[in-house]
Design a protein around this motif. Sequence first.
Motif, PDB file in Angstrom:
ATOM      1  N   PRO A 184       0.826  -1.221   0.000  1.00  0.00           N
ATOM      2  CA  PRO A 184       0.000   0.000   0.000  1.00  0.00           C
ATOM      3  C   PRO A 184       0.852   1.260   0.000  1.00  0.00           C
ATOM      4  O   PRO A 184       1.986   1.264   0.486  1.00  0.00           O
ATOM      5  N   ILE A 185       0.282   2.330  -0.547  1.00  0.00           N
ATOM      6  CA  ILE A 185       0.972   3.618  -0.611  1.00  0.00           C
ATOM      7  C   ILE A 185       0.443   4.506   0.512  1.00  0.00           C
ATOM      8  O   ILE A 185      -0.780   4.633   0.674  1.00  0.00           O
ATOM      9  N   PRO A 186       1.326   5.135   1.289  1.00  0.00           N
ATOM     10  CA  PRO A 186       0.850   6.051   2.335  1.00  0.00           C
ATOM     11  C   PRO A 186      -0.016   7.161   1.736  1.00  0.00           C
ATOM     12  O   PRO A 186       0.286   7.701   0.668  1.00  0.00           O
ATOM     13  N   GLU A 187      -1.081   7.494   2.419  1.00  0.00           N
ATOM     14  CA  GLU A 187      -2.005   8.522   1.927  1.00  0.00           C
ATOM     15  C   GLU A 187      -1.299   9.860   1.717  1.00  0.00           C
ATOM     16  O   GLU A 187      -1.583  10.588   0.770  1.00  0.00           O
ATOM     17  N   GLU A 188      -0.351  10.162   2.587  1.00  0.00           N
ATOM     18  CA  GLU A 188       0.375  11.429   2.469  1.00  0.00           C
ATOM     19  C   GLU A 188       1.145  11.501   1.147  1.00  0.00           C
ATOM     20  O   GLU A 188       1.197  12.553   0.504  1.00  0.00           O
ATOM     21  N   ALA A 189       1.740  10.368   0.741  1.00  0.00           N
ATOM     22  CA  ALA A 189       2.497  10.344  -0.512  1.00  0.00           C
ATOM     23  C   ALA A 189       1.575  10.573  -1.699  1.00  0.00           C
ATOM     24  O   ALA A 189       1.910  11.317  -2.636  1.00  0.00           O
ATOM     25  N   VAL A 190       0.404   9.934  -1.680  1.00  0.00           N
ATOM     26  CA  VAL A 190      -0.562  10.134  -2.757  1.00  0.00           C
ATOM     27  C   VAL A 190      -1.002  11.591  -2.815  1.00  0.00           C
ATOM     28  O   VAL A 190      -1.063  12.203  -3.893  1.00  0.00           O
ATOM     29  N   ILE A 195      -8.906  10.741 -11.246  1.00  0.00           N
ATOM     30  CA  ILE A 195      -9.748   9.627 -10.806  1.00  0.00           C
ATOM     31  C   ILE A 195      -8.831   8.574 -10.183  1.00  0.00           C
ATOM     32  O   ILE A 195      -7.988   7.997 -10.882  1.00  0.00           O
ATOM     33  N   LEU A 196      -8.990   8.345  -8.884  1.00  0.00           N
ATOM     34  CA  LEU A 196      -8.147   7.381  -8.178  1.00  0.00           C
ATOM     35  C   LEU A 196      -8.826   6.016  -8.201  1.00  0.00           C
ATOM     36  O   LEU A 196      -9.932   5.857  -7.687  1.00  0.00           O
ATOM     37  N   VAL A 197      -8.162   5.044  -8.796  1.00  0.00           N
ATOM     38  CA  VAL A 197      -8.739   3.709  -8.979  1.00  0.00           C
ATOM     39  C   VAL A 197      -7.941   2.704  -8.154  1.00  0.00           C
ATOM     40  O   VAL A 197      -6.751   2.491  -8.401  1.00  0.00           O
ATOM     41  N   THR A 198      -8.606   2.094  -7.181  1.00  0.00           N
ATOM     42  CA  THR A 198      -7.981   1.035  -6.379  1.00  0.00           C
ATOM     43  C   THR A 198      -8.759  -0.274  -6.472  1.00  0.00           C
ATOM     44  O   THR A 198      -8.278  -1.315  -6.032  1.00  0.00           O
ATOM     45  N   GLU A 246       0.568  -5.343 -17.469  1.00  0.00           N
ATOM     46  CA  GLU A 246       0.179  -5.941 -16.198  1.00  0.00           C
ATOM     47  C   GLU A 246       0.288  -4.955 -15.041  1.00  0.00           C
ATOM     48  O   GLU A 246      -0.321  -5.143 -13.987  1.00  0.00           O
ATOM     49  N   GLY A 247       1.102  -3.904 -15.228  1.00  0.00           N
ATOM     50  CA  GLY A 247       1.258  -2.912 -14.179  1.00  0.00           C
ATOM     51  C   GLY A 247      -0.057  -2.310 -13.746  1.00  0.00           C
ATOM     52  O   GLY A 247      -0.220  -1.937 -12.574  1.00  0.00           O
ATOM     53  N   LEU A 248      -1.003  -2.232 -14.676  1.00  0.00           N
ATOM     54  CA  LEU A 248      -2.322  -1.696 -14.332  1.00  0.00           C
ATOM     55  C   LEU A 248      -3.016  -2.567 -13.298  1.00  0.00           C
ATOM     56  O   LEU A 248      -3.802  -2.071 -12.491  1.00  0.00           O
ATOM     57  N   LYS A 249      -2.728  -3.850 -13.330  1.00  0.00           N
ATOM     58  CA  LYS A 249      -3.324  -4.760 -12.350  1.00  0.00           C
ATOM     59  C   LYS A 249      -2.467  -4.878 -11.091  1.00  0.00           C
ATOM     60  O   LYS A 249      -2.986  -5.041  -9.986  1.00  0.00           O
ATOM     61  N   GLN A 250      -1.144  -4.800 -11.258  1.00  0.00           N
ATOM     62  CA  GLN A 250      -0.238  -4.980 -10.126  1.00  0.00           C
ATOM     63  C   GLN A 250      -0.233  -3.783  -9.182  1.00  0.00           C
ATOM     64  O   GLN A 250      -0.233  -3.945  -7.960  1.00  0.00           O
ATOM     65  N   ALA A 251      -0.186  -2.590  -9.757  1.00  0.00           N
ATOM     66  CA  ALA A 251      -0.030  -1.381  -8.943  1.00  0.00           C
ATOM     67  C   ALA A 251      -1.230  -1.197  -8.025  1.00  0.00           C
ATOM     68  O   ALA A 251      -2.376  -1.381  -8.452  1.00  0.00           O
ATOM     69  N   PRO A 252      -1.009  -0.828  -6.782  1.00  0.00           N
ATOM     70  CA  PRO A 252      -2.138  -0.628  -5.858  1.00  0.00           C
ATOM     71  C   PRO A 252      -3.019   0.561  -6.237  1.00  0.00           C
ATOM     72  O   PRO A 252      -4.166   0.636  -5.809  1.00  0.00           O
ATOM     73  N   LEU A 253      -2.477   1.471  -7.053  1.00  0.00           N
ATOM     74  CA  LEU A 253      -3.233   2.663  -7.425  1.00  0.00           C
ATOM     75  C   LEU A 253      -3.045   2.976  -8.898  1.00  0.00           C
ATOM     76  O   LEU A 253      -1.915   2.951  -9.401  1.00  0.00           O
ATOM     77  N   THR A 254      -4.143   3.240  -9.583  1.00  0.00           N
ATOM     78  CA  THR A 254      -4.093   3.798 -10.933  1.00  0.00           C
ATOM     79  C   THR A 254      -4.797   5.148 -10.899  1.00  0.00           C
ATOM     80  O   THR A 254      -5.887   5.273 -10.331  1.00  0.00           O
ATOM     81  N   ILE A 255      -4.148   6.144 -11.476  1.00  0.00           N
ATOM     82  CA  ILE A 255      -4.740   7.476 -11.561  1.00  0.00           C
ATOM     83  C   ILE A 255      -5.072   7.760 -13.012  1.00  0.00           C
ATOM     84  O   ILE A 255      -4.181   7.747 -13.864  1.00  0.00           O
ATOM     85  N   CYS A 256      -6.337   7.997 -13.285  1.00  0.00           N
ATOM     86  CA  CYS A 256      -6.727   8.459 -14.616  1.00  0.00           C
ATOM     87  C   CYS A 256      -6.790   9.980 -14.542  1.00  0.00           C
ATOM     88  O   CYS A 256      -7.594  10.539 -13.789  1.00  0.00           O
ATOM     89  N   ILE A 257      -5.927  10.646 -15.300  1.00  0.00           N
ATOM     90  CA  ILE A 257      -5.942  12.102 -15.326  1.00  0.00           C
ATOM     91  C   ILE A 257      -6.652  12.547 -16.601  1.00  0.00           C
ATOM     92  O   ILE A 257      -6.376  12.040 -17.684  1.00  0.00           O
ATOM     93  N   THR A 258      -7.602  13.441 -16.444  1.00  0.00           N
ATOM     94  CA  THR A 258      -8.479  13.829 -17.550  1.00  0.00           C
ATOM     95  C   THR A 258      -8.305  15.304 -17.892  1.00  0.00           C
ATOM     96  O   THR A 258      -7.677  16.071 -17.152  1.00  0.00           O
ATOM     97  N   CYS A 259      -8.906  15.688 -19.021  1.00  0.00           N
ATOM     98  CA  CYS A 259      -8.885  17.074 -19.472  1.00  0.00           C
ATOM     99  C   CYS A 259     -10.310  17.516 -19.783  1.00  0.00           C
ATOM    100  O   CYS A 259     -11.004  16.857 -20.563  1.00  0.00           O
TER     101      CYS A 259
END
Length: 216
Positions: free
Chosen positions: A27-33, A55-58, A95-108
């Motif tokens: 897990p990633i510390p909330e402060e780091a995110v 968009i934070l995706v967990t 596979e990183g999309l599945k491995q990483a605990p967090l995916t951020i979708c950044i939009t415009c």
Amino acid sequence: MFTEQEKEALYKVIYTRRDVRSFLPDPIPEEAVTNVLHAGHHAPSVGFMQPWNFILVTSEPLKERLAWAADKERRALAIHYEGQRQDQFLSLKVEGLKQAPLTICITCDPTRGGAHVLGRNSIPETDMLSVACAIQNMWLAACVEGLAMGWVSFYKKNDVREILDIPPHIEPIALLSVGYTENYPEKPILETAQWEKRRSLQDLIYHETWGNRQPE
């Protein structure tokens, strides 16, 4: 304004940052995110329109669907290459999309700021360029936080819109996988794979007009 040590730290982060494809489930510390998001939100934007959302995706099911969308497009794009080049392309990992605990979708959001945004009327794509500045800030901040980040850039936008319930007028610019890794590369992955090499800066500099390599 900055000490020599601070300047060295900045350039070290710029030269160390890498696109990463393999992650640990830690897990990633909330402060780091929060720090990474603040860095993105403090990026420059044309007309100060700040066109981004994050968009934070967990959720594992959502990450699985995003990985499916990326893999589908990866296989579709492979037809543009042949032989070893195609094998190299297909070896690129999503596979990183599945491995990483967090995916951020950044939009415009191209409507943010109204119909007349200072500096955007002449060059409409400056809204997406502003989002690119936010992505770079986030990447550097992730590096400082000891985190790895990977930019997944091949997918059909409508697939991501459907998966994440994004409105039709909003552009999903990037999927950013974030997490810790055991394999932080010294060189860009595509350089190590001999897909491409870093071009000489000197060859990319012109003086006064296009093509003029000699200063007057």
